[in-house]
Motif scaffolding. Structure first.
Motif, short mmCIF file in Angstrom:
data_model
loop_
_atom_site.label_atom_id
_atom_site.label_comp_id
_atom_site.label_asym_id
_atom_site.label_seq_id
_atom_site.Cartn_x
_atom_site.Cartn_y
_atom_site.Cartn_z
N ALA B 225 8.88 32.77 118.98
CA ALA B 225 8.78 31.66 118.02
C ALA B 225 7.71 31.87 116.95
O ALA B 225 6.68 32.49 117.20
N ASP B 226 7.98 31.37 115.75
CA ASP B 226 6.93 31.15 114.76
C ASP B 226 6.46 29.70 114.88
O ASP B 226 5.29 29.41 114.87
N HIS B 227 7.45 28.80 114.94
CA HIS B 227 7.16 27.39 115.11
C HIS B 227 7.88 26.87 116.34
O HIS B 227 8.90 27.43 116.74
N VAL B 228 7.37 25.77 116.89
CA VAL B 228 7.93 25.22 118.12
C VAL B 228 8.09 23.72 117.99
O VAL B 228 7.23 23.04 117.42
N ALA B 229 9.20 23.20 118.50
CA ALA B 229 9.34 21.75 118.68
C ALA B 229 9.61 21.52 120.17
O ALA B 229 10.57 22.05 120.73
N VAL B 230 8.72 20.75 120.81
CA VAL B 230 8.89 20.44 122.24
C VAL B 230 9.63 19.12 122.33
O VAL B 230 9.20 18.12 121.76
N MET B 231 10.76 19.12 123.03
CA MET B 231 11.54 17.88 123.15
C MET B 231 11.45 17.32 124.56
O MET B 231 11.46 18.05 125.54
N PRO B 241 2.83 25.37 114.92
CA PRO B 241 2.88 26.83 115.01
C PRO B 241 2.73 27.27 116.47
O PRO B 241 2.03 26.59 117.24
N VAL B 242 3.34 28.38 116.82
CA VAL B 242 3.39 28.78 118.22
C VAL B 242 2.00 28.95 118.83
O VAL B 242 1.75 28.55 119.97
N HIS B 251 0.27 17.23 124.04
CA HIS B 251 1.04 16.18 124.69
C HIS B 251 1.04 16.39 126.21
O HIS B 251 1.20 17.51 126.69
N PRO B 252 0.86 15.31 126.99
CA PRO B 252 0.86 15.46 128.45
C PRO B 252 2.10 16.18 128.98
O PRO B 252 2.01 16.95 129.95
N ASP B 313 -5.34 20.66 112.59
CA ASP B 313 -5.24 20.99 111.17
C ASP B 313 -4.13 20.27 110.41
O ASP B 313 -3.98 20.46 109.21
N GLY B 314 -3.32 19.49 111.09
CA GLY B 314 -2.32 18.72 110.37
C GLY B 314 -0.90 19.26 110.45
O GLY B 314 0.06 18.52 110.37
N VAL B 315 -0.76 20.60 110.62
CA VAL B 315 0.59 21.15 110.78
C VAL B 315 1.06 20.89 112.21
O VAL B 315 2.23 20.69 112.49
N HIS B 316 0.08 20.92 113.10
CA HIS B 316 0.33 20.69 114.52
C HIS B 316 0.37 19.17 114.74
O HIS B 316 -0.53 18.45 114.33
N ARG B 317 1.45 18.68 115.37
CA ARG B 317 1.58 17.24 115.57
C ARG B 317 1.96 16.93 117.02
O ARG B 317 2.64 17.72 117.67
#
Ligand SMILES: Nc1ncnc2c1ncn2[C@@H]1O[C@H](COP(=O)(O)OP(=O)(O)O)[C@@H](O)[C@H]1O
Ligand SMILES: Nc1ncnc2c1ncn2[C@@H]1O[C@H](COP(=O)(O)OP(=O)(O)O)[C@@H](O)[C@H]1O
Ligand code: SF4
Ligand code: SF4
Ligand SMILES: [Mg+2]
Ligand SMILES: [Mg+2]
Lengths: 364, 333
Positions: B225-231, B241-242, B251-252, B313-317
């Motif tokens: 991955a370059d970027h990740v979305a955890v569902m 970013p990874v 997130h817990p 930093d804001g990109v990470h949410r």
């Protein structure tokens, strides 16, 4: 130190499938297990790993006599299983249990789970109905299932709960040894962790020996004391778990370990993965069966079969003509990457909160 | 973030989906992926990864599926507003998808060569001989040994790994802008998985294709991955970013998932677990969906949905009222 007395020992174990006469020809012979001699120690967790089709399940089933070998012997607590009478074997059956990847694939969906779990008790004992029920509920509690769910049917349970029922059924026979054939492979990571922890607790509490067949090497690393690496029906390396994962000696063990995706983006593998697929076990490569994929293969590898030889003072064994040279040239597993401090801190909070009490909310 | 970044190839926002009246199965999901980049969508089974992918491809039958809201901008058009004809023009051409089980997209009755050639011809008006040459070229690109011979093979004559290569060849035959790969290596051995992941990465480097990789395996995420979305349960609970996801998980659920994974290092105690299971959609909490399983849950978590808000930093949410956790919860002694 663990008691080194073997609970199971095999000598030159062979299993072939097929070769039956058909209308005009013979079905091809599958060389599923070839000349395997090993010892499983009493009380240990012994793992069998390798790619699919390498004979892991077949070997596991031979060890607990769910399959009869084509050749060779299985010795359980000093007695050759081939010499036992049918009655003796039936009594032994309950000591050697199996947990499947999907325990319900082969079970009657119309039986309540209490009956499913109770079946082995009923088969082996002349216990009364009430006693049996008590025992079943007891086992339910042991594996973390609510006793009030005992009269439900398999389809009413989630994957993780089903695996608990599979384990409960195995426990009902009061086993000495449990073979787990990919016991957590079908489960999500969070549920997998619950089942891995349960198996470990039960093993301690009930003094069990575990044999785990799995293709997930991280689970193996976590759970087992020793590992047998299988390739095309043969054991190519047998080692203590830490030794195997830190310095794999056989080129196939190295290939397997290199292929595991490491859960750290800083540890991305730069190496080219091992080439090709596992060849067909109906026509395995001659001599060293790995020579068609091995990056270190020499002419001798396709001519002379390397024997499983001792590789250290402990019980480590490896079957490769060149393991010394390969090791001297310096090949070892990728070093594990330490987890970040942030992760460690938060995981500690997570565990503390989950076990109740600790890490209270700070007052604003 | 910065003006340096290219426009996304795909931008999904506020996507919600349900199969029956009531709560949304997928609820307010959004993510972006750029050319040459890999976005991994990670989460456990049932969290809505596949239905999201199928909806993007226009492959989810509506009804029963009901797309409640959302836009999916791809090359200036909203995928959710396209006609079936427009979609089938895009599929296998500008956007391709590969699945866990290659046999879902390979036809057992036709040879591999015929199917590849047909894929090429459907979207490019090439004479048969030329299309067949492109097909053969693709088999070479996905490093199938003896490709000329394999052109005349049927899918069942191939191993799982080889079939997955054929499917990748078909998916990339028309140089798509976007490739969606739904658990492409889940059914394969680790050795073959490593081969397939490397192949996808190499082809991606050559073509600049944007890749959405769906997986339940954090190891695969770390690898590609370059970027990740955890569902979790139809929500994106953390994205970034990874490196941020692995070095600074917030997130817990992400933390529980990582703690539940056995490590490859020396054993360090028992695995962490995530207690309980995902509730069925009818019993899904209205606010934070992770609440019944979360060891940190407070009253506030039941009152309002935590927004996917910037951390660091804001990109990470992350979507948790109490991130970062150590700021809100006392350290363990
Ligand atoms: N009952 C059987 N009849 C014929 N072939 C079998 C049977 N069981 C296993 N095999 C074959 O034996 C080989 C080893 O299988 P198995 O022990 O299941 O491997 P693994 O568990 O490592 O995936 C495979 O080629 C498999 O197809
Ligand atoms: N056609 C359908 N009708 C009703 N429910 C569906 C349908 N397809 C998927 N679902 C449900 O949607 C949820 C998400 O499924 P899916 O996207 O396949 O999960 P994932 O890919 O993350 O494992 C699951 O609970 C599944 O049961
Ligand atoms: S014996 Fe030869 S082919 Fe076999 S593993 Fe060793 S070096 Fe490789
Ligand atoms: S919002 Fe509350 S319940 Fe949800 S993850 Fe955060 S602490 Fe847990
Ligand atoms: Mg097996
Ligand atoms: Mg899916």
């Amino acid at each position: 130190m663990k008691d080194a007395r073997p609970i199971i020992e095999t000598v030159g174990l062979v299993k072939q499938f097929g070769g039956r006469r058909q209308l005009l020809s013979r079905s091809p012979v599958v060389h599923a297990v070839n000349d395997v001699s090993l010892r499983v120690r009493d009380g240990e967790t012994f793992a069998i790993v390798g790619e699919s089709g390498c004979g892991k399940s077949t070997l596991g089933r031979l060890l607990i006599r769910l399959l009869d070998p084509t050749g060779g012997d299985v010795i359980y607590k000093g007695r050759n299983l081939a010499s036992l009478s049918a009655t003796e074997m039936r009594r032994l059956r309950r000591e050697l249990q199996i947990v499947f990847q999907d325990p319900f694939a082969s079970l009657n969906p119309r039986m309540s789970v209490a009956d499913i779990v109770g079946e082995p008790i009923w088969l082996h004992e002349t216990a009364g109905k009430k006693e049996r029920r008590e025992k079943v509920l007891d086992i339910f509690r042991t594996v973390g299932l609510r006793p009030d769910m005992a009269d439900r049917f398999p389809h009413e349970f989630s994957g993780g709960q089903r695996q608990r029922i599979g384990i409960a059924r195995a426990l009902a026979g009061e086993p000495k040894l449990i073979l787990g054939d990919e016991p957590v492979s079908a489960l999500d990571v969070s549920i997998q962790a619950q089942i891995v922890n349960l198996l470990e607790e039960l093993k301690e509490r009930l003094d069990l020996t575990l044999i785990i067949v799995a293709h997930d090497l991280a689970v193996i690393r976590h759970m087992s004391d020793r590992v047998a690496v299988m390739y095309l029906g043969e054991v190519v390396e047998l080692a203590e778990t830490d030794d195997l994962f830190e310095t794999p000696l056989h080129p196939y063990s190295q290939a397997l370990l290199d292929a595991i995706p490491v859960p750290s983006p800083r540890a991305r593998s730069a190496q080219a993965p091992v080439r090709g697929d596992v060849p067909s076990p109906t026509n395995p490569p001659k001599a060293c069966r790995f020579h068609t994929r091995c990056p270190h293969a020499q002419p001798i590898c396709s001519e002379v079969r390397p024997v499983l030889e001792r590789a250290d003072e402990g019980g480590r064994q490896v079957a490769c003509h060149f393991w010394r040279e390969i090791q001297a040239a310096g090949s070892s597993a990728r070093a594990p990457i330490a987890a970040s401090a942030n992760f460690e801190t938060r995981l500690a909070l997570y565990r503390a909160r989950q076990s109740g009490g600790a890490a209270p909310l700070k007052q604003p | 973030m910065s003006g340096m970044e290219s426009d996304p190839v795909l931008a999904l926002s506020d996507f919600s989906l349900r199969f029956a009246p009531g709560k949304n199965l997928v609820d307010g999901v959004g993510f972006e992926v750029r050319a040459g980049e890999t976005l991994c969508i990670v989460g456990e089974s049932g969290c809505g990864k596949s239905v999201t992918a199928l909806a993007l491809m226009g492959l989810l039958p509506v009804p029963p599926a009901d797309i409640v809201s959302g836009t999916a901008l791809f090359e200036g058009r909203d995928l959710f507003r396209l006609s079936e004809a427009e979609l089938s023009d895009l599929r296998g051409n500008r956007i391709s998808m590969i699945f866990q089980e290659p046999m879902t997209s390979l036809n057992p009755a036709f040879t591999v060569g015929d199917q590849l050639t047909e894929t090429v011809r459907r979207h490019r008006r090439l004479p048969a001989a030329e299309a067949s040459a492109v097909a053969l070229d693709m088999l070479k690109k996905v490093r199938i040994p003896a490709p000329e011979k394999r052109m005349t093979d049927y899918p069942h004559q191939m191993s799982g790994g080889m079939r997955q290569r054929v499917m990748i060849a078909m998916a990339l035959a028309n140089a798509p802008k976007l490739l969606i790969a739904d658990e492409p290596t889940t059914a394969l051995d680790v050795t073959i998985q490593a081969q397939i992941l490397q192949l996808i990465a190499q082809l991606q480097e050559e073509t600049g294709t944007a890749v959405i990789m769906i997986t339940h395996d954090l190891g695969v995420v770390a690898e590609v991955a370059d970027h990740v979305a955890v569902m979790y349960a139809g929500h994106v609970v953390e994205a970034g970013p990874v490196e941020a996801i692995f070095d600074d998980p917030q997130h817990p659920y992400t933390i529980g998932l990582m703690g539940a994974m056995p490590s490859l290092g020396r054993r360090s105690g028992k695995l962490a677990t995530i207690r309980g299971t995902v509730p069925p959609i009818e019993r899904m909490p209205d606010a934070c969906r992770f609440m019944p399983r979360c060891p940190f849950a407070q009253n506030k978590c039941a009152e309002a949905v935590p927004p996917l808000a910037p951390v660091g930093d804001g990109v990470h949410r992350a979507a948790c009222w109490y991130a970062p956790l150590e700021k809100h919860f006392a350290e363990v002694a």
